[in-house]
Design a protein around this motif. Structure first.
Motif, PDB file in Angstrom:
ATOM      1  N   ILE A  22       0.838  -1.202   0.000  1.00 50.27           N
ATOM      2  CA  ILE A  22       0.000   0.000   0.000  1.00 50.27           C
ATOM      3  C   ILE A  22       0.872   1.252   0.000  1.00 50.27           C
ATOM      4  O   ILE A  22       0.639   2.196  -0.767  1.00 50.27           O
ATOM      5  CB  ILE A  22      -0.941  -0.005   1.224  1.00 50.27           C
ATOM      6  N   ASP A  23       1.887   1.274   0.853  1.00 50.04           N
ATOM      7  CA  ASP A  23       2.724   2.458   0.991  1.00 50.04           C
ATOM      8  C   ASP A  23       3.620   2.674  -0.226  1.00 50.04           C
ATOM      9  O   ASP A  23       3.837   3.820  -0.645  1.00 50.04           O
ATOM     10  CB  ASP A  23       3.547   2.381   2.272  1.00 50.04           C
ATOM     11  N   ALA A  24       4.142   1.600  -0.811  1.00 49.13           N
ATOM     12  CA  ALA A  24       4.965   1.751  -2.018  1.00 49.13           C
ATOM     13  C   ALA A  24       4.130   2.336  -3.156  1.00 49.13           C
ATOM     14  O   ALA A  24       4.562   3.264  -3.844  1.00 49.13           O
ATOM     15  CB  ALA A  24       5.574   0.412  -2.424  1.00 49.13           C
ATOM     16  N   TYR A  25       2.927   1.808  -3.336  1.00 47.84           N
ATOM     17  CA  TYR A  25       2.062   2.324  -4.397  1.00 47.84           C
ATOM     18  C   TYR A  25       1.696   3.785  -4.112  1.00 47.84           C
ATOM     19  O   TYR A  25       1.772   4.640  -5.001  1.00 47.84           O
ATOM     20  CB  TYR A  25       0.801   1.476  -4.546  1.00 47.84           C
ATOM     21  N   GLY A  26       1.333   4.071  -2.883  1.00 49.63           N
ATOM     22  CA  GLY A  26       0.952   5.437  -2.525  1.00 49.63           C
ATOM     23  C   GLY A  26       2.081   6.430  -2.718  1.00 49.63           C
ATOM     24  O   GLY A  26       1.876   7.536  -3.231  1.00 49.63           O
ATOM     25  N   ALA A  27       3.299   6.063  -2.336  1.00 46.41           N
ATOM     26  CA  ALA A  27       4.446   6.966  -2.459  1.00 46.41           C
ATOM     27  C   ALA A  27       4.893   7.125  -3.901  1.00 46.41           C
ATOM     28  O   ALA A  27       5.525   8.125  -4.255  1.00 46.41           O
ATOM     29  CB  ALA A  27       5.603   6.467  -1.604  1.00 46.41           C
ATOM     30  N   GLN A  28       4.552   6.167  -4.751  1.00 41.86           N
ATOM     31  CA  GLN A  28       4.928   6.245  -6.164  1.00 41.86           C
ATOM     32  C   GLN A  28       3.871   6.979  -6.992  1.00 41.86           C
ATOM     33  O   GLN A  28       4.136   7.378  -8.114  1.00 41.86           O
ATOM     34  CB  GLN A  28       5.157   4.841  -6.739  1.00 41.86           C
ATOM     35  N   HIS A  29       2.692   7.167  -6.440  1.00 42.17           N
ATOM     36  CA  HIS A  29       1.581   7.757  -7.191  1.00 42.17           C
ATOM     37  C   HIS A  29       0.969   8.956  -6.463  1.00 42.17           C
ATOM     38  O   HIS A  29      -0.243   9.093  -6.376  1.00 42.17           O
ATOM     39  CB  HIS A  29       0.520   6.689  -7.457  1.00 42.17           C
ATOM     40  N   VAL A  30       1.818   9.832  -5.930  1.00 44.33           N
ATOM     41  CA  VAL A  30       1.344  11.010  -5.207  1.00 44.33           C
ATOM     42  C   VAL A  30       0.815  12.036  -6.211  1.00 44.33           C
ATOM     43  O   VAL A  30       1.501  12.399  -7.163  1.00 44.33           O
ATOM     44  CB  VAL A  30       2.468  11.626  -4.354  1.00 44.33           C
ATOM     45  N   ARG A  31      -0.376  12.464  -5.961  1.00 43.40           N
ATOM     46  CA  ARG A  31      -1.014  13.497  -6.798  1.00 43.40           C
ATOM     47  C   ARG A  31      -0.644  14.864  -6.242  1.00 43.40           C
ATOM     48  O   ARG A  31      -0.798  15.125  -5.053  1.00 43.40           O
ATOM     49  CB  ARG A  31      -2.531  13.295  -6.784  1.00 43.40           C
TER      50      ARG A  31
END
Length: 178
Positions: free
Chosen positions: A63-72
């Motif tokens: 979850i955190d890897a995806y979130g940190a890679q896809h910050v709007r």
């Protein structure tokens, strides 16, 4: 998907830059991600659930890897802070799912002036698609760990230091395993 002229239609994810075939997955404003990349993230969650005995310990990390890679850009500041906090706690402090989620709760209840972090142009070369297509459960596990590490180190050193300090200041040491 094939177009009428025999070419393949695809889209590039604005967050991780992966190019994927066009899908019918709905868009979501939460992430800086294409619908196709969001579908891959959902498929990766499905793979994780199918292999939860082996991969369950990586749930929050994914979850955190995806979130940190896809910050709007313009998203609430707490989002990238929590994503990076989770990566830091797992990768550098040995914290597991429950420790990271508890840390998020403690931070949310004890702080409110989140730093503004601007996502870098590129956050690692690996993507959720690379993880999902890595092969069997052993390969996916290794790819997920490598992906998370790349995402964490892809953020500027100054931002990572802000996260380290904020986390150590707010989260009790008992939630760090090293």
């Amino acid at each position: 998907m094939n177009s009428g002229d025999g070419t393949h239609e695809s889209s590039r994810c604005p967050g991780c830059r992966v190019e994927l075939p066009i899908s019918q997955w709905p868009e979501t404003p939460k992430y800086n991600a294409s619908p196709e990349c969001l579908q891959v993230a959902g498929d990766l969650l499905g793979f994780e659930i199918e292999h939860q005995l082996r991969l369950g310990y990586l749930h929050q990390l994914r979850i955190d890897a995806y979130g940190a890679q896809h910050v709007r850009v313009g998203a609430p500041r707490i989002g990238p802070v929590f994503a990076l906090n989770g990566l830091y706690m797992f990768l550098e402090r040995g914290s597991g799912n429950i420790d990271v989620r508890t840390g998020h709760g403690i931070m949310a209840n004890s702080f409110g002036d989140w730093p503004e972090l601007t996502p870098p142009e590129s956050v690692g070369r690996l993507t959720a698609y690379d993880v999902l297509s890595a092969g069997g459960v052993d390969e996916v596990e290794q790819a997920m760990l490598a992906w998370a590490e790349q995402v964490w180190t892809g953020w500027p050193a100054a931002d990572r230091e802000v996260i380290r300090k904020l986390t150590v200041d707010l989260v009790p040491a008992r939630y760090f395993r090293r």
